[in-house]
Scaffold this active site. Structure first.
Site, short mmCIF file in Angstrom:
data_model
loop_
_atom_site.label_atom_id
_atom_site.label_comp_id
_atom_site.label_asym_id
_atom_site.label_seq_id
_atom_site.Cartn_x
_atom_site.Cartn_y
_atom_site.Cartn_z
N SER A 55 -65.16 -34.09 -12.38
CA SER A 55 -64.26 -34.47 -11.29
C SER A 55 -64.60 -35.89 -10.88
CB SER A 55 -64.42 -33.56 -10.07
OG SER A 55 -63.81 -32.33 -10.28
N GLU A 62 -54.94 -50.06 -3.28
CA GLU A 62 -53.59 -49.53 -3.11
C GLU A 62 -53.58 -48.02 -2.85
OE1 GLU A 62 -53.85 -53.20 -5.44
OE2 GLU A 62 -54.75 -51.24 -5.76
N SER A 63 -54.70 -47.32 -2.92
CA SER A 63 -54.89 -45.91 -2.58
C SER A 63 -55.94 -45.27 -3.48
CB SER A 63 -53.59 -45.10 -2.57
OG SER A 63 -53.83 -43.87 -1.90
N HIS A 68 -59.62 -33.88 -12.33
CA HIS A 68 -60.52 -32.74 -12.52
C HIS A 68 -60.20 -32.18 -13.89
CE1 HIS A 68 -63.37 -29.67 -11.45
NE2 HIS A 68 -62.58 -28.82 -12.10
N CYS A 83 -49.78 -47.41 -3.08
CA CYS A 83 -48.96 -47.92 -1.99
C CYS A 83 -48.44 -49.30 -2.38
CB CYS A 83 -49.77 -48.02 -0.71
SG CYS A 83 -50.36 -46.42 -0.12
#
Length: 127
Positions: A55, A62-63, A68, A83
């Site tokens: 994971s 930008e985010s 996983h 974003c």
């Protein structure tokens, strides 16, 4: 784009089992996929599970990108949330799919932060 961002939810199937279980490889392709999409990488955190699976998250200006893996099922669940309009989340998803040697990928794009008419937005409370 109408809204604040684009969120791709990707189901990546029939991947190379060894690559899905290699934390260093997964981290490398996740960072590379963010860069290929034009994102600016800020932080990276990955964990290898025992006996299998990885994971991780790549925080971008930008985010974020997350993954996983289930090596025993040849499957990876991936989120790419960006974003603004400068970064294309599909570029990151396609890069990951290629380098996981996946035979199949399905994905859904969700627009985030859509405010068609801000006056009609209501706060819901469960109180």
């Amino acid at each position: 784009m109408n809204g604040l961002g684009r969120h791709i939810l990707a189901e990546i199937y029939d991947c190379n089992e060894e690559k899905l279980n290699d934390k260093d490889y997964i981290e490398k392709i996740m960072v590379e996929s963010a860069l290929k999409a034009g994102a600016e990488v800020r932080e990276v955190a990955f964990h290898k599970f025992s006996p299998q699976g990885v994971s991780g998250v790549v925080i971008i200006s930008e985010s974020h990108l997350t993954i996983h893996t289930w090596p025993e099922l040849h499957y990876a669940a991936v989120d790419v949330f960006t974003c603004g309009e400068r970064v294309n989340p599909w570029d990151a998803c396609n890069y990951m799919t290629e380098f996981l040697e996946a035979k199949n990928m399905t994905a859904t794009e969700v627009k985030r932060g859509i405010f068609e008419n801000p006056v009609s937005v209501k706060k819901v409370s469960n109180e």
